[in-house]
Write an enzyme that holds these catalytic residues in place. Structure first.
Site: not given
Lengths: 296, 296
Positions: A154, A174, A228, A232, A236-238
């Site tokens: 990627e 994503d 939470y 995985y 990491h942040v969305h």
């Protein structure tokens, strides 16, 4: 089986003759239902099918017709200036999208089967005694994360990166990303787990600016959050567009990065003091661990 | 106005005569559309109405009937074992939930009009200097809440009540309630606003049990939360089934009641110390107040 295949390829699916075995799942929000049905052959043998029914969005150009041509309007409730009714439209104005998987295997049935979900309220003790040992005992593979960080995969999709070996990160779309939605992840180089991570050190402004620049969505229209339980265990942040009602942005799973940073700034022990709520499916091993510990 | 009130109270809403002015908003995910319509009086004068149409979730017990009694099944696409159709159901199996606000004011029209949305991060200072004075300056009518508490409306819909004059409450289905979703409000008798309310005094277990008993949803499958900003300033709690991906349960608006109680137990000044994030539409007066104060 050959006879079935032949029939399936040329004749319309015999919906009216379907034997309904069970409802696999339904979604009240999406107005959809997933059915397990059975088609009886000439010899009496049954073949499984999955049938998905989903109501369709309103079409703007047909709304006026709907108001004029309804067959019945039943009052349900009235209070002050508000009232609710049931309106019954003619068939041509209420199509249902129907998806058929036929013949269906056991795997198809499992895929659509609803799992019961329940909330867990996890204290810091629960985290130490149940959740953390569980995570450590599992060998979740997150090779795909390392592939991204090490540019083995990627690499051409990277939107922004900060090469700082300690606080650096990579910003990539994503998997679930769609043009208008802006789902992105920020993957810090440090191989840390949420509980041990230091979100307050994350360069939030830097990354919000990069997203804004790339997709034309201003920072004030970005929902920036952690999950939470995460799917995985690598911090990491969305990022999702505020206008997009993203699955996974619900209060029982999402934690705004700004809130996490403020909570930790106020009290670095905040998450050791406060319980956290999350949902687990009935078939998840972590739920079994909570049950064994007598915590649910 | 008197003529309108009289008509609204006794006659069914004249849906078929509605003049459609415009589509205020639509939601493809929810299968809902928000309309601005006009009802013409005898003298030719128009009165505004908001009409919300929303397709309803499937009812499990009626699915089989739907498969048998469809009026038409049109093949759309076929690929291997997958095929899709349009199914046209008879009117009695395709009700549409219709909500009418009539007469509607400009405020109602604005409320449902699609607007750009942006996030605000409100500190306690912002709350005191901008938000609270704004709320106090507005004369939002919440007569419908008092109608419920005083049993002048919806009395037959009450699910549970606790008559304690101080900590008592009433549990009723939300307007947006649909059979399988369990959207409910808990309306404490005390005429309090969220910022001055004491959620930790709310009898959460009592009401969760009442919901569980009435709808067969166990407490561990209920999402129980407050909204900030709320849509009306009288302390109330939302209950939704965990399996239902409820609008308004997003992290930028919903606050789990259990989290609020824990935060206050840990530090009664918690919400005076911590900033809160919420979204405001471009046309909301409160956004203008934040802009005037140079805070956005």
């Amino acid at each position: 089986a050959a006879a079935h295949d032949g029939a399936a390829a040329t004749e319309p699916f015999p919906l009216a003759e379907l034997r309904l075995r069970r409802v696999l799942r339904e979604s009240a929000r999406d107005k959809a239902v997933f059915l397990h049905g059975e088609v009886r052959g000439g010899g009496g043998e049954g073949t499984d099918a999955v049938v998905i029914l989903e109501k369709t969005p309103f079409q703007e150009e047909k709304v006026l017709e709907l108001l004029k041509k309804h067959t019945k309007l039943e009052l349900q409730m009235r209070n002050d200036i508000y009232s609710t009714y049931h309106l019954y439209p003619p068939p041509e104005l209420s199509e249902i999208k129907t998806t058929v998987v036929y013949p269906a295997t056991e795997k198809h049935l499992q895929k659509y089967l609803r799992q019961e979900v329940r909330l867990i309220r996890e204290t810091w003790e629960d985290y130490k005694n149940i959740t953390l040992p569980f995570i450590q005992s599992q060998s979740f593979s997150i090779q795909w994360v390392y592939n991204i960080l090490e540019k083995k995969a990627e690499a051409d999709r990277i939107i922004h990166e900060n090469p700082d070996p300690c606080n650096g990160f990579v910003l990539v779309p994503d998997f679930k990303w769609n043009q208008n939605q802006v789902c992105l992840l920020l993957l810090p180089w440090k191989r840390s787990c949420l509980s041990e991570g230091n979100p307050e050190e994350m360069p939030l402004n830097d990354s919000s600016e990069a997203v804004a620049k790339r997709f034309g969505v201003p920072g004030s229209q970005l929902r920036v959050y952690l999950h939470y339980q995460p799917s995985y265990y690598h911090l990491h942040v969305h990022f999702t567009a505020l206008g997009y009602d993203a699955p996974g942005s619900s209060v029982e799973r999402a934690h705004l990065l700004a809130d996490v940073i403020d909570n930790l700034a106020m009290d670095s022990m905040y998450y050791q003091k406060r319980a956290l709520t999350f949902a687990l499916r009935a078939d998840e091993l972590l739920l079994k661990k909570f049950q064994e510990a007598g915590r649910v």
